[in-house]
Scaffold this active site. Structure first.
Site, short mmCIF file in Angstrom:
data_model
loop_
_atom_site.label_atom_id
_atom_site.label_comp_id
_atom_site.label_asym_id
_atom_site.label_seq_id
_atom_site.Cartn_x
_atom_site.Cartn_y
_atom_site.Cartn_z
N LEU A 34 19.10 -5.91 5.75
CA LEU A 34 20.06 -5.68 4.67
C LEU A 34 21.49 -5.72 5.20
O LEU A 34 21.76 -5.28 6.32
CB LEU A 34 19.77 -4.34 4.02
CG LEU A 34 18.37 -4.26 3.38
CD1 LEU A 34 17.98 -2.82 3.12
CD2 LEU A 34 18.31 -5.10 2.11
N SER A 92 0.83 -1.21 0.00
CA SER A 92 0.00 0.00 0.00
C SER A 92 0.87 1.26 0.00
O SER A 92 0.48 2.28 -0.59
CB SER A 92 -0.97 0.00 1.17
OG SER A 92 -0.30 0.13 2.40
N GLU A 104 1.26 6.84 6.92
CA GLU A 104 2.42 6.46 6.10
C GLU A 104 2.18 6.87 4.65
O GLU A 104 3.09 7.31 3.94
CB GLU A 104 2.67 4.95 6.20
CG GLU A 104 3.09 4.50 7.58
CD GLU A 104 3.36 3.00 7.65
OE1 GLU A 104 3.92 2.45 6.69
OE2 GLU A 104 3.00 2.38 8.67
N ARG A 138 13.27 -7.52 4.81
CA ARG A 138 14.55 -8.20 4.85
C ARG A 138 15.56 -7.31 5.59
O ARG A 138 15.56 -6.10 5.41
CB ARG A 138 15.09 -8.43 3.43
CG ARG A 138 14.28 -9.36 2.59
CD ARG A 138 14.44 -10.80 2.97
NE ARG A 138 15.84 -11.23 3.00
CZ ARG A 138 16.27 -12.37 3.56
NH1 ARG A 138 15.40 -13.18 4.13
NH2 ARG A 138 17.54 -12.69 3.54
N HIS A 151 9.16 3.12 8.45
CA HIS A 151 9.04 2.21 9.58
C HIS A 151 7.83 2.62 10.42
O HIS A 151 7.65 3.80 10.70
CB HIS A 151 10.32 2.27 10.43
CG HIS A 151 10.26 1.35 11.62
ND1 HIS A 151 10.43 -0.01 11.49
CD2 HIS A 151 10.02 1.59 12.93
CE1 HIS A 151 10.29 -0.57 12.70
NE2 HIS A 151 10.05 0.37 13.58
N LEU A 166 19.81 -1.46 11.66
CA LEU A 166 18.38 -1.71 11.38
C LEU A 166 17.50 -0.61 11.98
O LEU A 166 17.65 -0.26 13.16
CB LEU A 166 17.98 -3.07 11.96
CG LEU A 166 16.51 -3.47 11.78
CD1 LEU A 166 16.23 -3.79 10.32
CD2 LEU A 166 16.16 -4.65 12.66
N ASP A 167 16.57 -0.08 11.15
CA ASP A 167 15.62 0.94 11.60
C ASP A 167 16.31 2.11 12.29
O ASP A 167 15.91 2.58 13.37
CB ASP A 167 14.55 0.32 12.52
CG ASP A 167 13.73 -0.73 11.80
OD1 ASP A 167 13.59 -0.59 10.59
OD2 ASP A 167 13.26 -1.67 12.45
C1 GRF Z 1 4.12 -0.67 6.69
O1 GRF Z 1 3.55 -0.47 7.95
C2 GRF Z 1 5.56 -0.26 6.71
O2 GRF Z 1 5.83 0.82 7.54
C3 GRF Z 1 6.21 -1.50 7.24
O3 GRF Z 1 5.52 -2.56 6.66
C4 GRF Z 1 4.20 -2.14 6.32
C5 GRF Z 1 4.04 -2.39 4.86
O4 GRF Z 1 2.75 -2.15 4.41
N1 GRF Z 1 7.63 -1.48 6.99
P1 GRF Z 1 2.47 -2.06 2.84
O5 GRF Z 1 3.04 -3.31 2.21
O6 GRF Z 1 3.13 -0.83 2.32
O7 GRF Z 1 0.98 -2.01 2.73
#
Ligand code: GRF
Length: 220
Positions: A97, A13, A178, A95, A113, A148-149
């Protein structure tokens, strides 16, 4: 024309929001920027069909075909580089990285994230936020580093945590933000306003304009 490569593992999404942003701004028609490819490590990633329906090239590289992260990342880099990327966007790419990968794309790779970093790195961020009892949760777009993150923060969203929230209801409201902040970050990059300097990321503000807001507060 700048090439953007988006990496996904699932529903995609966020990728969809980014693709819609590129279309709405007519960047490709103006020769400014286009989504050159959507790459997934899973053949069953729901987002692949959406990307293909928009005429975007898709590719699948399963991590299961490789003995380890180093080998997978080397093949992934070769695949991505075939699309001559100027920017790599991780959008739900599940994944970890290797440093070789993050160094290869240093200064041109962003991630989203689902937490207000540096709180709640890793998986199950919504459960962790509820368990911690925080009253504000959200999401972060950040530059990717070997950790990571972690990495320079570009923009963050804030969502009120409600007493009746479950991980599912909270995830849904965070995800909606997001879809706002990732296209915002992409727009700054396309407009040449995102400057990577001394390990940080600065958003330039054109003269006479109000400073860009790097915080998005979801209405309650
Ligand atoms: C989102 O919450 C993103 O922040 C996280 O994984 C989810 C992915 O959702 N890393 P989508 O595949 O973009 O719908």
């Amino acid at each position: 024309m700048k090439n953007i490569v988006i990496l996904i593992s699932g529903g995609g999404s966020n990728m969809q929001a980014l693709v819609e942003c590129v279309a709405q701004k007519h960047w490709a028609e103006q020769g400014i920027a286009r989504v050159a490819a959507v790459v997934s490590n899973r053949a069953d990633a729901g987002g692949l069909a959406y990307a293909a329906s928009k005429g975007i090239e898709t590719a699948v590289l399963s991590h299961r075909l490789f003995d380890g992260r180093v080998q997978f990342d080397a093949a992934l880099m070769a695949l991505i580089d075939g699309f001559k990327p100027d920017l790599v966007l991780l959008a739900g790419f599940m994944r970890i990285l290797t440093p070789a990968f993050t160094q290869h794309y240093a200064g041109k790779i962003l991630n989203i994230h689902p937490s207000i970093l540096p709180s709640f790195t890793g998986l199950h961020t919504h459960e962790a936020a509820l368990a911690a009892g925080v009253k504000v949760h959200g999401a972060t777009v950040h530059g990717v580093t070997a950790q990571l993150d972690f990495g320079p923060i570009v923009v963050q969203s804030c969502v009120a945590v409600l007493p009746q929230d479950t991980a599912e209801t909270l995830a849904k409201r965070v995800l909606a933000t997001e879809h706002f902040i990732y296209p915002q970050a992409l727009t700054w990059w396309v407009d040449g306003r995102m400057i990577w300097r001394d390990g940080g990321i600065e958003i330039l503000n054109p003269a006479g304009e109000l400073p860009a807001s790097q915080t998005y507060f979801a209405p309650t």
